[in-house]
Design a protein around this motif. Structure first.
Motif, PDB file in Angstrom:
ATOM      1  N   GLY A 190      -1.344  -5.394  -5.699  1.00 41.50           N
ATOM      2  CA  GLY A 190      -1.614  -5.421  -4.277  1.00 41.50           C
ATOM      3  C   GLY A 190      -1.491  -6.835  -3.753  1.00 41.50           C
ATOM      4  N   VAL A 220      -4.378  -9.610   3.679  1.00 39.80           N
ATOM      5  CA  VAL A 220      -2.989  -9.523   3.225  1.00 39.80           C
ATOM      6  C   VAL A 220      -2.113 -10.449   4.060  1.00 39.80           C
ATOM      7  CG1 VAL A 220      -0.970  -8.017   3.080  1.00 39.80           C
ATOM      8  CG2 VAL A 220      -3.206  -7.181   2.333  1.00 39.80           C
ATOM      9  N   THR A 228      -3.574  -0.889   3.919  1.00 37.00           N
ATOM     10  CA  THR A 228      -4.422  -1.303   2.797  1.00 37.00           C
ATOM     11  C   THR A 228      -5.897  -0.995   3.040  1.00 37.00           C
ATOM     12  OG1 THR A 228      -4.470  -3.559   3.694  1.00 37.00           O
ATOM     13  CG2 THR A 228      -2.813  -3.074   2.003  1.00 37.00           C
ATOM     14  N   CYS A 280       2.433  -2.020   6.182  1.00 35.78           N
ATOM     15  CA  CYS A 280       1.188  -2.387   5.509  1.00 35.78           C
ATOM     16  C   CYS A 280       0.089  -1.383   5.835  1.00 35.78           C
ATOM     17  CB  CYS A 280       0.757  -3.795   5.917  1.00 35.78           C
ATOM     18  SG  CYS A 280      -0.730  -4.395   5.070  1.00 35.78           S
ATOM     19  N   SER A 283      -9.967   1.058  -1.983  1.00 36.90           N
ATOM     20  CA  SER A 283     -10.095  -0.133  -1.157  1.00 36.90           C
ATOM     21  C   SER A 283     -10.902  -1.188  -1.895  1.00 36.90           C
ATOM     22  CB  SER A 283     -10.776   0.211   0.176  1.00 36.90           C
ATOM     23  OG  SER A 283     -10.979  -0.936   0.964  1.00 36.90           O
ATOM     24  N   GLU A 334       1.697  -0.983  -5.123  1.00 35.55           N
ATOM     25  CA  GLU A 334       0.530  -0.107  -5.228  1.00 35.55           C
ATOM     26  C   GLU A 334      -0.368  -0.621  -6.358  1.00 35.55           C
ATOM     27  OE1 GLU A 334      -2.432   2.128  -5.013  1.00 35.55           O
ATOM     28  OE2 GLU A 334      -0.876   2.330  -3.477  1.00 35.55           O
ATOM     29  N   GLU A 347      -6.015  -5.510   5.652  1.00 39.85           N
ATOM     30  CA  GLU A 347      -4.793  -6.003   6.289  1.00 39.85           C
ATOM     31  C   GLU A 347      -4.898  -7.474   6.700  1.00 39.85           C
ATOM     32  OE1 GLU A 347      -4.729  -1.671   6.350  1.00 39.85           O
ATOM     33  OE2 GLU A 347      -6.223  -3.079   7.133  1.00 39.85           O
ATOM     34  N   TYR A 364      -3.423  -9.928  -1.197  1.00 38.85           N
ATOM     35  CA  TYR A 364      -4.696 -10.378  -0.621  1.00 38.85           C
ATOM     36  C   TYR A 364      -4.520 -11.835  -0.220  1.00 38.85           C
ATOM     37  CZ  TYR A 364      -9.763  -9.972   0.077  1.00 38.85           C
ATOM     38  OH  TYR A 364     -11.016  -9.894   0.637  1.00 38.85           O
ATOM     39  N   GLY A 381       0.850  -1.181   0.000  1.00 37.34           N
ATOM     40  CA  GLY A 381       0.000   0.000   0.000  1.00 37.34           C
ATOM     41  C   GLY A 381       0.886   1.231   0.000  1.00 37.34           C
TER      42      GLY A 381
END
Length: 323
Positions: A155, A235, A228, A226, A175, A127, A232, A157, A104
């Protein structure tokens, strides 16, 4: 009020007398004095440079382009003193020749700050939103950090693929779930016309931490930052190998309002890290303080996670009452 550019054109076309142009132009240039006073008062700022290719804020260590299309931008928040600076404290947890992940990364404020503080470090900046990623690349070029900071348009996930991101007018609040704060929906055109709301939907690439690390042959990560906007937990869930085997120091944002949009509570992250041998800490001054559980009275938004075994030396040095 007529814009300075329009006044310039009128004068060049011979449609505005010189002395009238002087008077009207001066009215529009006076705010530069206000900016100068802010730079003078803010100990972190050094100058604001108006260039052909943009407006640049220069701080003690980095430079950032302003992006006034945003409702609020990083350079702006630093200039007016609302952006917290924890680069110095973060740096205490980063060893020599470190490998750093900035998840992020936005337009690169943290990556650039850490790069200047640790010139021997290798930094991966991630990013997912294309427009923001362009701003990141622009700032890396501005600071001549393209080699040290490896920018990735993606990103993280709990799964890999292409996911829908919701991008409001202030794209720093992008987001995987729409933000609920209407402030971020406003176009960044204050004083220039009618303000409008905007929320775009864009498809962005994501991967899991473990998959990315394996695919790129990364065998060491020393520090992860981090931020995001609520994702989070997902992630971190995609990084079981990273946190159980590589065990980096983690600095992350955790907000109840963001987590709620993803149907979890920040305490779930604390419990997840416990399973990997980590404990959660807040910071104040030059100390870390154990943080066991978030409740409705919690005001802190940024937290450290350190591994009880790997980071024992750091805990002995900085933690107050660590276990």
């Amino acid at each position: 009020m007529m814009k300075l550019e329009k006044l310039y054109d009128l004068y060049q076309e011979g449609k505005a007398p010189k002395r009238l142009y002087w008077e009207l132009a001066r009215e529009r240039l006076v705010p530069l004095l206000e900016v100068q006073q802010i730079v003078k008062k803010n100990p972190y700022c050094r100058s604001v440079e108006i260039r052909e290719d943009g407006i640049v804020l220069k701080t003690q260590d980095i430079a950032l382009f302003f992006d006034m299309t945003q409702n609020i931008c990083r350079a702006e928040t630093i200039l007016i003193g609302t952006e917290g600076e924890e680069i110095d404290f973060m740096s205490r947890f980063i060893p020599t020749n470190a490998v750093i992940f900035d998840i992020g990364a936005n337009v690169g404020r943290v990556s650039l700050g850490l790069a200047k503080a640790h010139e021997d470090a290798t930094i991966y900046a991630f990013e997912p939103v294309a427009d923001t990623f362009c701003g990141l690349e622009k700032n890396l070029r501005l600071n001549a950090c393209e080699e040290q900071i490896k920018a990735h348009h993606m990103g993280f996930y709990s799964e890999s693929g292409d996911l829908k991101f919701f991008v409001p007018a202030a794209n720093e609040a992008a987001s995987l779930r729409p933000v609920t704060d209407t402030y971020y929906f406003k176009e960044g055109d204050q004083g220039q016309g009618e303000r409008r709301d905007r929320l775009d939907e864009v498809i962005c690439p994501v991967d899991t931490l473990d998959r990315f690390v394996k695919a790129n042959g990364i065998t060491r990560i020393d520090f992860i930052k981090c931020d995001t906007e609520g994702a989070e937990k997902m992630v971190f869930a995609g990084g079981a190998h990273v946190f159980s085997e590589l065990r980096p120091v983690v600095y992350t944002e955790m907000l109840r309002k963001h987590a709620a949009r993803f149907d979890y509570h920040p305490n779930d992250i604390i419990e997840m890290f416990k399973g990997w041998g980590y404990a959660c800490y807040t910071s104040e001054g030059e100390k870390l303080f154990p943080f066991a559980k978030m409740d409705e009275t919690t005001q802190e938004t940024n937290f450290f996670f350190l591994h009880g075994e790997k980071h024992r030396e750091l805990l002995d040095k900085y933690a107050d009452g660590s276990v």
